[in-house]
Scaffold this active site. Structure first.
Site, PDB file in Angstrom:
ATOM      1  N   GLU A 294       0.811  -1.218   0.000  1.00  0.00           N
ATOM      2  CA  GLU A 294       0.000   0.000   0.000  1.00  0.00           C
ATOM      3  C   GLU A 294       0.844   1.267   0.000  1.00  0.00           C
ATOM      4  OE1 GLU A 294      -3.767  -1.495   2.631  1.00  0.00           O
ATOM      5  OE2 GLU A 294      -1.998  -0.844   3.738  1.00  0.00           O
ATOM      6  N   PRO A 295       1.612   1.500  -1.058  1.00  0.00           N
ATOM      7  CA  PRO A 295       2.403   2.728  -1.084  1.00  0.00           C
ATOM      8  C   PRO A 295       1.517   3.954  -1.307  1.00  0.00           C
ATOM      9  CG  PRO A 295       2.698   1.490  -3.130  1.00  0.00           C
ATOM     10  CD  PRO A 295       1.790   0.667  -2.249  1.00  0.00           C
ATOM     11  N   ARG A 297       2.740   7.726  -0.092  1.00  0.00           N
ATOM     12  CA  ARG A 297       3.708   8.806  -0.253  1.00  0.00           C
ATOM     13  C   ARG A 297       4.614   8.613  -1.472  1.00  0.00           C
ATOM     14  NH1 ARG A 297       5.794  11.801   4.115  1.00  0.00           N
ATOM     15  NH2 ARG A 297       4.940  10.245   5.530  1.00  0.00           N
ATOM     16  N   ARG A 334       3.065  20.245   7.439  1.00  0.00           N
ATOM     17  CA  ARG A 334       4.057  19.232   7.804  1.00  0.00           C
ATOM     18  C   ARG A 334       5.237  19.779   8.604  1.00  0.00           C
ATOM     19  NH1 ARG A 334       6.703  16.496   4.512  1.00  0.00           N
ATOM     20  NH2 ARG A 334       6.835  14.568   5.674  1.00  0.00           N
ATOM     21  N   TYR A 338       5.889  18.028  12.028  1.00  0.00           N
ATOM     22  CA  TYR A 338       7.055  17.138  12.113  1.00  0.00           C
ATOM     23  C   TYR A 338       8.404  17.825  11.892  1.00  0.00           C
ATOM     24  CZ  TYR A 338       3.213  14.135  10.261  1.00  0.00           C
ATOM     25  OH  TYR A 338       2.023  13.518   9.991  1.00  0.00           O
ATOM     26  N   CYS A 365      -1.491  33.556  11.271  1.00  0.00           N
ATOM     27  CA  CYS A 365      -1.204  34.256  12.510  1.00  0.00           C
ATOM     28  C   CYS A 365      -0.690  33.279  13.548  1.00  0.00           C
ATOM     29  CB  CYS A 365      -2.465  34.936  13.024  1.00  0.00           C
ATOM     30  SG  CYS A 365      -2.562  36.587  12.418  1.00  0.00           S
ATOM     31  N   GLU A 366       0.563  32.864  13.379  1.00  0.00           N
ATOM     32  CA  GLU A 366       1.106  31.792  14.208  1.00  0.00           C
ATOM     33  C   GLU A 366       2.608  31.777  13.923  1.00  0.00           C
ATOM     34  OE1 GLU A 366      -0.300  28.129  16.281  1.00  0.00           O
ATOM     35  OE2 GLU A 366      -1.630  29.083  14.866  1.00  0.00           O
TER      36      GLU A 366
END
Ligand SMILES: *Cc1c(COP(=O)(O)O)cnc(C)c1O
Length: 441
Positions: A294-295, A297, A334, A338, A365-366
């Site tokens: 089940e690839p 990415r 991402r 991560y 705003c972060e």
């Protein structure tokens, strides 16, 4: 840069993808924009299919893992390439059904599938459901009974492998929310429990040990543990495993640091799994199971790039230079999740040497709204087109309307032509589901 033959720099010094100038693409479709190269997606789907044919006599099926990028067009491509898909929610199932995808070639996952999702799957004849709790086994059995059908299932197994990857995406350690552990006997308990269900047929087992894994050893070890378990279940319960689904997780190239790890040919991951299956089935005297992989990415990740327009530039002298773009964590969370690394370049000045190291910031705003840190670029100016590479997987699929920004559209490029596969949102879309109670009017 030449990790992928679909990307090149043309004689104007512009980045090209799938035979199209990215500067022209940005002019025509605007930014921020998800750009996918169809050819690359197909090449990857075929490569995995070819690996199963070449090393395993075609005794298996490639399932594209939907969660990497789900939309109708990707399911059309998967159907044309004659592969299956996996899905983990009603939304992914519904999208696949809407694209006319053959339900028999769908495998449904999830550690907490909703009743409505199980009903949707059964009503549409989804081929395989991967059972991940005793409660789910009971519900499925009664749903199948009610419909007078028999449902094929796999059992999600936790083989207890610690894959060398970011801790947040490990799924097979003993404390994982996924699967039944071989080690503590719960996997065996689940098998005997399911064998008693009259409306369910256990085809075999599934495991998925994590994502963005480079070490072939992790896959080999997981396959060994699964085969050992399969042999035990045959010995103890006379259970013959027909199907073994080894999941996905094959690591891809994002930045220089990955160059040493990413294999030249991603099919080596598959070959290493198959080598272990052949050796262990021979050793234990077992039939070779139908192999699913089940690839996700690795099929769409490197096929996608993101195009942005550079806006504000802030040079905090002696500290850091921020290059802000018209995207952010709403279209690519991402880095925030991560601290992911990326390669980026100025698409309109792709032939110029890099002269500085900058941080690419978004517009939310972060302060944690960063796209990539430590990126080498020529001195960027407002209006430049910035391309971030390897953004095809877990970008659009993780996007949100945070700060009520638009989720950007996506286009599919194929041999010099580009078309929408996700249309642009409008302000009307942003307020579409807002409701104002009568007393506030
Ligand atoms: C996420 C997932 C995949 C795909 O993983 P990739 O790292 O994208 O290849 C496959 N199977 C299952 C069950 C998953 O949860």
């Amino acid at each position: 840069m030449n990790e992928r033959d679909t990307l090149k720099i043309n004689n104007k010094g512009h980045l090209e993808i799938g035979g199209m100038d990215t500067v022209d693409i940005a002019k025509q479709f605007g930014t921020p924009l998800y750009v996918y190269d169809e050819k690359h997606i197909r090449v990857m789907m075929r490569a995995y299919k070819d690996a199963l044919n070449k090393y395993y006599g075609g005794h298996g099926l490639v399932l594209y893992a939907s969660k990497a990028f789900s939309c109708k067009a990707i399911y059309k491509i998967a159907a044309q390439e004659n592969i299956g898909i996996d899905a983990v929610s009603g939304g992914e199932l519904y999208t696949a059904f809407s694209a006319g995808f053959n339900p028999a070639k769908i495998c449904l996952h999830g550690n907490n599938k909703l009743l409505s999702e199980l009903e949707l799957a059964l009503d549409n004849g989804v081929g395989l459901i991967v059972v991940d709790s005793f409660r789910e086994a009971d519900i499925l059995d009664s749903l199948a009974a009610k419909r007078g059908v028999n449902q094929d299932v796999l059992i999600r197994i936790n083989p207890g492998i610690e894959a060398h990857t970011h801790a947040f995406v490990q799924t097979a350690r003993t404390d994982s929310k996924f699967g039944f552990s071989i080690f503590d006997g719960s996997a065996e308990n689940m098998l005997t429990y399911l064998l008693d269900k009259r409306n369910l047929t256990v085809k075999g087992f599934h495991c998925h040990i994590g994502s963005q894994i480079f070490e072939k050893q992790s896959f080999e070890l997981a396959t060994e543990k699964m085969l050992c378990f399969i042999a035990d279940m045959k010995k103890i319960h006379g259970f013959e495993t027909e199907t073994l689904n080894m999941g996905g997780g094959f690591g891809i190239w994002y930045s220089e640091g990955d160059r040493a790890h990413a294999p030249e040919d991603y099919c080596e991951y598959v070959k290493s799994i198959i080598d272990v299956i052949k050796a262990k089935t021979a050793e234990y005297g077992l039939r070779q199971p139908f192999l699913m992989i089940e690839p996700g990415r690795s099929i769409v990740g490197e096929a996608g790039i993101m195009l942005y327009t550079v806006g504000a530039i802030k040079d905090i002298v002696g500290v850091k230079k921020y290059v802000a773009v018209d995207g952010g964590m709403f279209e690519n969370p991402r880095y925030a999740l991560y601290q992911s690394k990326y390669s980026a370049l100025l698409a309109n000045r792709a032939d110029e040497p890099c002269t500085e190291i900058v941080t690419i910031a978004g517009k939310c705003c972060e302060s944690g709204d960063i796209i990539a840190a430590g990126v080498a670029l020529p001195e960027a100016e407002s209006g430049d087109i910035l391309a971030v590479l390897s953004t095809g997987a877990y970008h659009y699929s993780m996007a949100s309307n945070y700060n009520r920004n638009f989720i950007p559209p996506a286009i599919l490029v194929n041999e010099g032509k580009a078309e929408y596969i996700i249309k642009p949102q409008t302000y009307d879309d942003i307020v579409r589901n807002d409701a104002v109670p009568e007393r506030l009017k």
